[in-house]
Design an enzyme around this catalytic site. Structure first.
Site, mmCIF file in Angstrom:
data_model
loop_
_atom_site.group_PDB
_atom_site.id
_atom_site.type_symbol
_atom_site.label_atom_id
_atom_site.label_comp_id
_atom_site.label_asym_id
_atom_site.label_seq_id
_atom_site.Cartn_x
_atom_site.Cartn_y
_atom_site.Cartn_z
ATOM 1 N N ARG A 15 18.935 12.059 10.915
ATOM 2 C CA ARG A 15 18.813 12.191 9.461
ATOM 3 C C ARG A 15 17.516 11.618 8.892
ATOM 4 N NH1 ARG A 15 24.486 9.800 7.944
ATOM 5 N NH2 ARG A 15 24.398 9.192 10.127
ATOM 6 N N THR A 78 28.202 5.317 22.373
ATOM 7 C CA THR A 78 27.955 3.870 22.328
ATOM 8 C C THR A 78 28.545 3.149 23.545
ATOM 9 O OG1 THR A 78 29.892 3.715 20.876
ATOM 10 C CG2 THR A 78 27.746 3.678 19.819
ATOM 11 N N SER A 402 -31.605 -5.003 -10.761
ATOM 12 C CA SER A 402 -30.641 -3.906 -10.809
ATOM 13 C C SER A 402 -31.174 -2.670 -10.098
ATOM 14 C CB SER A 402 -30.351 -3.537 -12.270
ATOM 15 O OG SER A 402 -29.679 -4.614 -12.890
#
Ligand code: UD1
Ligand code: CA
Length: 459
Positions: A15, A78, A402
């Site tokens: 799922r 299981t 800059s």
């Protein structure tokens, strides 16, 4: 007495609709299997065996040292999984704890209680149960007084059994020898044609052995079968982490919007604003202020630092340093004490010295900046010639104008200046001003000339 733990991790997790084996899906910084193993760890079991199958190679790679693995192929249920797991345990194991690999909210103390109860009561099996308002889908626990007489799978229940709220979590302690014997007698005559571990409980009961149940909090029993459940356990794990940190003295404005992974260290006195993600090996020191909106991975944020609206990956932020808003600090960024990375600044593999600042709109890569230097807005270290990376070295008390392009390899000496807009391709001597611009020309009356030409062409 010797304890063996069998972790069931062979299932596919259909799922999840994912190539990734289910137990490797992650929540709050750890895989589901990682959370389960973290809960098992304090038991100091003599052996831990993971039963793996789907995506076995990936799961083996994720196992920490000290955890063995056995492959279950094919997966016949299981009961079959525990039989395979038991074959991976040594003969000295006398108590077996079975834990599913997809129950990340299990707590170490609960597992310890299961093992202790099992041993104290000299049980053949001890089942960890929870009580659910809606038990649909789970195996129901059948009791006669204290004794658990059997577990009935949902699809095999009759009307009476369907109404039992006490369900099996799939966590059990077993006497190893009795378990081995009962597994050998399991059949697969059920609706799924599988060997059910749950049938072992009925067999042990029929043999006259003691089977007990331990009931725990329903939240702990939550397994993960879908992304929706993964999200919910993730939420529970996260709020556990946040609650612990707040109890230790971390301030959070809205803990529901703070995402801190297991393994992240946040010191008391830190403040975390909303929408903060702290992942991997991240640390945050006392008095640091992190957020809003910070994504930091494998980053160390020192005491007193401030980080706002930024992405940090493998960075080191020194004491009282400031980051953001909108900084992107990549691996190898090392801001020393009181340094600054400001708005729209990207830095990688670079050191910014004590009290040095990169305040605006710059790219700094493969660079060493000394102390108390200032990097003007829109400066770029031109570190890549298309083939190789080169270093820029900037000394102490430097003023970079800059929009300076620093074409590496290049060194700017201490106390030097660069003029705004310069493309610096040669080293700059300490204390000098380097300026690289063509002279500014002026064409007087240009605007009027243009207007006259336009009206002439228009006729
Ligand atoms: C199982 C229990 C059920 C219990 C529920 C709790 C059985 C027959 N039923 O049902 O009583 O209420 O868990 O969640 O045990 N696995 C393997 N190999 C296999 C089959 C499963 O390793 O061949 C692993 C799975 O990866 C999973 C765990 O065992 O971690 C449980 O398996 P699952 O198929 O999810 O069992 P349930 O049908 O949920
Ligand atoms: Ca399940």
């Amino acid at each position: 007495m010797s304890l063996g733990v069998i972790v069931l991790a062979a299932g596919k997790g259909t799922r999840m609709k994912s190539e990734l084996p289910k137990v490797l899906h992650r929540a709050a910084g750890r895989s589901l299997l990682g959370w389960v193993l973290a809960a098992v760890d304090p038991l100091e079991a003599d052996e831990i065996v993971a039963v793996i199958g789907h995506g076995a190679d990936a799961v083996v790679d994720a196992l920490p040292s000290g955890v063995a693995s056995v492959v279950q192929e094919p997966q016949l249920g299981t009961g079959d999984a525990v039989r395979v797991g038991l074959s991976g345990c040594g003969d000295t194991v006398d108590t077996v704890l079975v834990v599913p690999g997809d129950m990340p909210l299990l707590e170490a103390c609960t597992l310890a209680t299961v093992v202790e109860t099992h041993r104290d009561q000299h049980a053949a099996a001890t089942v960890l149960a929870v009580e659910m308002d809606d038990p649909t889908g789970y195996g129901r626990i059948e009791r006669r007084g204290d004794q658990v007489v059997g577990i009935v799978e949902d699809r095999d229940t009759d009307d009476r059994q369907r109404r039992i709220n006490e369900v099996n979590t799939s966590v059990y302690a077993f006497d190893a020898e009795l378990l081995g014997d009962a597994l050998g007698r399991l059949g697969r005559d059920n609706s799924q044609g599988e060997y059910y571990l749950t049938d072992v409980i009925g067999i042990l009961n029929a043999d006259g052995h003691r089977v007990v149940g331990v009931v725990t909090d329903v939240v702990e029993g939550a397994g993960v079968n879908s992304h929706a459940q993964l999200a919910r356990v993730g939420e529970a794990l996260r709020s556990g982490i946040n609650d612990r940190l707040m109890a230790e003295g971390v301030a959070m404005l809205d803990p529901s919007r703070v995402y801190i992974d297991a393994g992240v260290a946040v010191d008391p006195g830190a403040t975390i604003y909303p929408d903060v993600y702290l992942e991997g090996d991240t640390t945050v020191g006392a008095g640091a202020v992190v957020g809003p909106s910070v994504h930091a991975g494998n980053t160390s944020i020192a005491p007193g630092a401030t980080v706002r609206f930024s992405v940090l990956d493998g960075a080191v932020i020194g004491p009282e340093a400031t980051v953001g808003p909108f900084s992107y600090l990549r691996p190898g960024t090392d801001l020393k004490e009181g340094a600054k990375a400001g708005a729209f600044v990207e830095i990688k593999n670079s050191q910014v010295g004590v009290r040095s600042k990169v305040p605006h709109l710059s790219y700094i890569g493969d660079t060493t900046i000394g102390e108390a230097s200032n990097i003007g807005a829109a400066t770029v270290t031109v570190n890549y010639d298309g083939f190789e990376k080169h270093r820029t070295t900037i000394g102490d008390r430097v003023r970079i104008g800059s929009d300076t392009m620093l074409v590496a390899p290049v060194t700017i000496g201490d106390d030097a200046y660069t003029g705004a807009g310069s493309v610096i391709t040669h080293d700059v001597t300490p204390g000098a001003l380097a300026i690289e611009r063509s002279h500014q020309k002026e064409i007087p009356g240009y605007a009027d000339k243009r207007k006259r030409r336009a009206s002439r062409d228009g006729e």
